[in-house]
Enzyme design. Structure first.
Site, PDB file in Angstrom:
ATOM      1  N   HIS A  61       0.844  -1.192   0.000  1.00 21.16           N
ATOM      2  CA  HIS A  61       0.000   0.000   0.000  1.00 21.16           C
ATOM      3  C   HIS A  61       0.883   1.247   0.000  1.00 21.16           C
ATOM      4  O   HIS A  61       2.051   1.192   0.388  1.00 21.16           O
ATOM      5  CB  HIS A  61      -0.906   0.023   1.233  1.00 21.16           C
TER       6      HIS A  61
ATOM      7  N   ASP B 153       2.002   9.725   4.358  1.00 18.96           N
ATOM      8  CA  ASP B 153       2.617  10.135   5.618  1.00 18.96           C
ATOM      9  C   ASP B 153       4.136   9.986   5.601  1.00 18.96           C
ATOM     10  O   ASP B 153       4.768   9.911   6.648  1.00 18.96           O
ATOM     11  CB  ASP B 153       2.020   9.344   6.781  1.00 18.96           C
TER      12      ASP B 153
END
Length: 169
Positions: free
Chosen positions: A142, A146
């Protein structure tokens, strides 16, 4: 003096805004391409994939599994070279984009352009962006927004999905 300070703050604001706009444009491109149908250049039947991948590789690459954190071969691997798709050998990441995200999986802040397909993933009660090999459609992991580097991205990848090729010296 006040004018110089005002000019300095204005330039800083414009610079930060420009950087944020570039990142937002990149995110828009990723979202625009999410879930589109792709004709993969490497196509095999599931039986063919099972015959060339180990059971663990098949579970992760073809059935969208995840390896346990801190167990993967490339989690704390920082040699110079390239990371390729385990299933089809497509180039995915360069070693200079890898960093330690302290998450238990190999992490990269940038993929080779055009090497990754993005899909919305709502499994496990979460909304995430799944990354797949654009050449064969194999599940890699994934991507998250961040990351600590300038790109703001953290491609969180299963080691089982990767082959590493060391740079020639």
């Amino acid at each position: 003096m006040k004018n110089l300070i005002l000019i300095g703050f204005t330039l800083l604001f414009v610079s930060c805004t420009s950087q944020a706009q570039k990142q937002n444009e990149k995110a828009k491109i990723d979202k625009k391409n999410m879930n589109k149908e792709i004709n993969y250049s490497v196509q095999k039947t599931e039986q063919e994939w099972q015959s060339i991948l180990t059971p663990e590789e098949y579970r992760i690459l073809r059935q969208k599994g995840t390896e346990r954190p801190h167990t993967g071969e490339y989690n704390m691997h920082f040699k110079s070279g390239e990371y390729h798709c385990k299933a089809c050998d497509a180039l995915l990441f360069e070693s200079d984009t890898k960093f330690d995200a302290h998450c238990g999986w190999p992490s990269f802040d940038q993929a080779i352009e055009g090497s990754i397909e993005y899909k919305k993933d709502t499994s496990l009660g979460m909304i995430r962006t799944e990354i797949l090999c654009a050449s064969c459609g194999s599940h890699l992991g994934h991507v998250f927004d961040d990351g600590p580097t300038q790109t703001g991205k953290r491609y969180c990848v299963n080691s089982v999905s990767l082959n590493f090729k060391k740079d020639e010296e």
